[in-house]
Write a protein that holds these residues in place. Structure first.
Motif, PDB file in Angstrom:
ATOM      1  N   SER A  12       0.894  -1.183   0.332  1.00  0.00           N
ATOM      2  CA  SER A  12       0.620   0.339  -0.194  1.00  0.00           C
ATOM      3  C   SER A  12       0.903   1.068  -0.437  1.00  0.00           C
ATOM      4  N   PHE A  14       3.482   1.612  -1.396  1.00  0.00           N
ATOM      5  CA  PHE A  14       4.365   1.531  -2.833  1.00  0.00           C
ATOM      6  C   PHE A  14       3.214   2.180  -3.326  1.00  0.00           C
ATOM      7  N   VAL A  15       2.133   2.111  -3.772  1.00  0.00           N
ATOM      8  CA  VAL A  15       0.551   2.431  -4.890  1.00  0.00           C
ATOM      9  C   VAL A  15       0.903   3.782  -4.020  1.00  0.00           C
ATOM     10  N   HIS A  18       3.809   5.848  -5.642  1.00  0.00           N
ATOM     11  CA  HIS A  18       3.718   5.866  -6.753  1.00  0.00           C
ATOM     12  C   HIS A  18       2.357   6.489  -7.309  1.00  0.00           C
ATOM     13  N   ARG A  19       2.129   6.931  -7.053  1.00  0.00           N
ATOM     14  CA  ARG A  19       0.707   7.672  -7.173  1.00  0.00           C
ATOM     15  C   ARG A  19       0.337   8.333  -8.003  1.00  0.00           C
ATOM     16  N   GLU A  21       2.080   7.813 -11.496  1.00  0.00           N
ATOM     17  CA  GLU A  21       2.503   7.054 -12.648  1.00  0.00           C
ATOM     18  C   GLU A  21       1.155   5.881 -12.543  1.00  0.00           C
ATOM     19  N   LEU A  22       0.622   5.459 -10.797  1.00  0.00           N
ATOM     20  CA  LEU A  22      -0.050   4.135 -11.927  1.00  0.00           C
ATOM     21  C   LEU A  22      -1.486   4.694 -11.268  1.00  0.00           C
ATOM     22  N   SER A  23      -1.862   6.171 -10.995  1.00  0.00           N
ATOM     23  CA  SER A  23      -3.058   6.736 -11.533  1.00  0.00           C
ATOM     24  C   SER A  23      -2.537   6.239 -12.894  1.00  0.00           C
TER      25      SER A  23
ATOM     26  N   TYR B 233      -6.665  -4.179  -7.680  1.00  0.00           N
ATOM     27  CA  TYR B 233      -6.258  -3.808  -7.017  1.00  0.00           C
ATOM     28  C   TYR B 233      -5.501  -2.545  -6.796  1.00  0.00           C
ATOM     29  N   VAL B 234      -4.861  -1.922  -7.462  1.00  0.00           N
ATOM     30  CA  VAL B 234      -4.227  -0.399  -7.529  1.00  0.00           C
ATOM     31  C   VAL B 234      -5.216   0.485  -7.065  1.00  0.00           C
ATOM     32  N   GLU B 237      -6.535   0.474  -4.354  1.00  0.00           N
ATOM     33  CA  GLU B 237      -5.807   1.327  -2.974  1.00  0.00           C
ATOM     34  C   GLU B 237      -5.509   2.951  -3.295  1.00  0.00           C
ATOM     35  N   LEU B 238      -5.811   3.333  -4.891  1.00  0.00           N
ATOM     36  CA  LEU B 238      -5.647   4.531  -4.565  1.00  0.00           C
ATOM     37  C   LEU B 238      -7.297   5.509  -4.578  1.00  0.00           C
ATOM     38  N   ARG B 365       8.131   2.920 -20.178  1.00  0.00           N
ATOM     39  CA  ARG B 365       7.934   4.604 -19.575  1.00  0.00           C
ATOM     40  C   ARG B 365       9.160   5.114 -20.127  1.00  0.00           C
TER      41      ARG B 365
END
Lengths: 58, 367
Positions: A12, A14-15, A18-19, A21-23, B233-234, B237-238, B365
Motif C-alpha cells: 500500500s 508503494f502504491v 507512485h500515485r 504514475e499508477l493513476s 487492486y491498485v 488502493e488509490l 515509460r
C-alpha cells in the motif's frame, strides 16, 4: 550528496509513493472488470478464468 | 475466521470427466474415464443459480475434463436447464479448443457462451499438451480457433508457462496477440493435484512478468488477466477502497462435479481428499439444495481450515487486499494444509507479478 531513496516496505505504501504514475496506468477504462460482483462481495473469479473478466456480450 | 458470501457470482460445472488430451501437468484425477453429468444434477444447480441471479449476475463456467467431449446435443441439453432471474446468467466454456467446429460455434453464438481456450503458445511452449496417443495437439487447437474466428467469436486464452524465460516473454505475448484472443491468462506452473512436479521459485519469475509488462505496455492489443487483476487492486488502493475490499466476504466459487458432489473455492479441489480432513466436498445436490449446502459449508472441517488460512493471510500479509488470501488448492497441494499463508504460488503469481509489472511499466515509460 543525497542517498538513493529506498522503496516503501509495504504494497500500500508503494502504491501511495507512485500515485501519479499508477493513476495514469489504471485510468484506461478497458482494464477494469466488467463482471459486477454480488452486492458487498469482492469479485474473485478474475483470478481463475479470463472468461469471467469479459462476460460474452455482457 | 473469514466469512463466506451466501451466494456465488461464479459456478463451475463438470459436465464430463473425460479429456481427449493428456497434458503432462494436468492434475484432474478422472480425466481418462467418461462420466457425464445428468439432467437432474444440472436442474439442481440451475435452481440455485436462478435464485441467485435475482440478486446479481451469475456466470456458469463449464470446465470439465474437456466439456466439449460431451457433444453438442448433450451440452445443449444441460445448458438449457438454466433460467435467469432478474439478472443475467452467462455461460462460458474452458476448453482445449481441439473439438471446436462450426457446429460448436453455432451453439456458442445461439446461447451466448463465452470461450476460453487452454493453450500454451507455439512449439516448444505447447509441447506438454499432447493427445492420448502422445501426439502434438497444437494444430488441432488452432483449427478450433480458426473456426471461432470464422464465426467472429471473441475468445480468451489461458497458458501454462513451464519456463518463465524473460527473453521469450515478448515472443509469447506476440504469438497470442496474433492469434486474435482478447485476453490472456498466464499460470506459472504450479504444484497441484496429482502432479507433484517442482515449480520454479526464483527471481526469474519477476523478470518474466517485467518483460511481459514491457511488451504489453508498448502494444496493448491483448489484455493480460493477471495485470487486470493487479490494476484493480491498485485502483482500489488509490481510491481508498482497499480496506473495504479486504473485508468483503469470500465468494464461495462452488464447483459441482458430474455426480453432484460440491466442492468450493474453484475447480481445483474436486475429486481430492485428505487422510486428515476427508473428502474436499461440502455435500451433494442430490441430498440437499445447493444454497443450503453452501450455507452449511463452513461447518466442514476442511472449509473451516481454509477460512482460518484466509484469516491468517489477512492478518499477516500486506498483499491481502490484492490477493484475498491466496488459492486454497495451492496451499494444500504445496504444504498439506489449508491454514498456512505464503506459498510458491503466492510468490510467483502475486508478489513477483506485482513487482515485475511495476518494473516493466516503468521500463516501458523509459523511467
Amino acid at each position: 550528496m543525497s542517498e538513493k531513496p529506498e522503496e516503501p516496505e509495504t504494497l500500500s505504501a508503494f502504491v501511495e509513493a507512485h500515485r501519479d504514475e499508477l493513476s495514469e496506468l489504471v485510468a484506461a477504462p478497458d482494464r477494469r472488470a466488467s463482471c459486477p460482483p454480488p452486492p458487498g462481495v469482492e469479485f474473485r473469479a478474475d483470478v481463475l478464468l479470463s472468461a469471467c473478466i469479459d462476460p460474452p456480450n455482457g | 475466521m473469514g466469512e463466506l458470501a451466501s451466494t456465488a457470482s461464479v459456478v463451475f460445472l463438470q459436465p464430463v470427466t473425460l479429456c481427449n488430451l493428456d497434458c503432462s501437468y494436468c492434475y484432474l484425477p478422472q480425466r481418462a474415464v467418461f462420466r457425464r453429468m445428468s439432467v437432474d444434477v444440472a436442474d439442481a444447480v440451475a435452481r440455485a443459480v436462478s435464485v441467485w441471479s435475482d440478486a446479481h449476475p451469475v456466470h456458469v463456467v463449464w470446465h470439465g475434463g474437456e466439456p466439449l467431449v460431451l457433444g453438442v446435443p448433450g451440452f445443449v441439453e444441460l445448458l438449457g436447464r438454466f433460467r435467469a432471474g432478474l439478472h443475467r446468467v452467462g455461460h462460458a466454456v474452458q476448453t482445449n479448443g481441439t473439438l471446436i467446429d462450426d457446429a460448436w460455434c453455432e451453439v456458442f453464438i445461439r446461447h451466448r457462451v463465452g470461450v476460453t481456450v487452454s493453450l500454451d503458445g507455439p512449439e516448444p511452449f505447447n509441447r506438454d499438451r499432447v493427445t492420448r496417443g502422445g501426439g502434438e495437439s497444437l494444430d488441432r487447437a488452432l483449427r478450433g480457433i480458426a473456426a471461432l474466428r470464422r464465426h467472429h467469436l471473441p475468445f480468451g486464452a489461458i497458458a501454462v508457462v513451464q519456463d518463465p524465460d524473460p527473453d521469450r516473454a515478448g515472443e509469447l505475448y506476440d504469438w497470442f496477440s496474433a492469434l486474435g484472443c482478447h485476453s490472456l491468462g498466464i499460470n506459472i506452473v504450479e504444484r497441484k493435484g496429482t502432479r507433484a512436479q517442482a515449480s520454479v521459485d526464483d527471481e526469474r519469475v519477476t523478470a518474466f512478468w517485467s518483460a511481459l509488462a514491457v511488451h504489453w505496455r508498448k502494444d496493448q492489443r491483448l489484455r493480460i488477466r493477471e495485470f487486470d487483476h493487479a490494476l484493480r487492486y491498485v485502483a482500489a488502493e488509490l481510491d481508498g477502497r482497499a480496506r473495504e475490499r479486504a473485508m468483503a466476504p469470500r465468494d464461495p466459487l462452488p464447483m459441482i462435479g458430474w455426480n453432484g458432489d460440491v466442492t468450493m473455492f474453484g475447480p481445483d479441489l474436486l475429486g481430492f481428499s485428505s487422510p486428515r480432513l476427508g473428502a474436499f466436498t461440502v455435500g451433494n445436490v442430490a441430498d440437499a439444495e445447493l444454497t443450503e449446502i453452501l450455507e452449511r459449508a463452513a461447518e466442514s472441517g476442511w472449509v473451516e481450515e481454509v477460512l482460518d488460512g484466509i484469516e491468517a493471510c489477512r492478518t499477516a500479509c500486506d498483499h491481502y487486499a490484492y490477493c484475498f488470501g491466496g488459492q486454497p488448492a495451492n496451499k494444500y497441494f504445496e504444504t498439506g494444509r489449508f491454514d498456512v499463508t505464503e506459498t510458491t504460488y503466492c510468490r510467483n503469481s502475486k508478489k513477483r507479478l506485482m513487482k515485475g509489472l511495476m518494473r516493466g511499466v516503468r521500463e516501458a515509460r523509459g523511467a
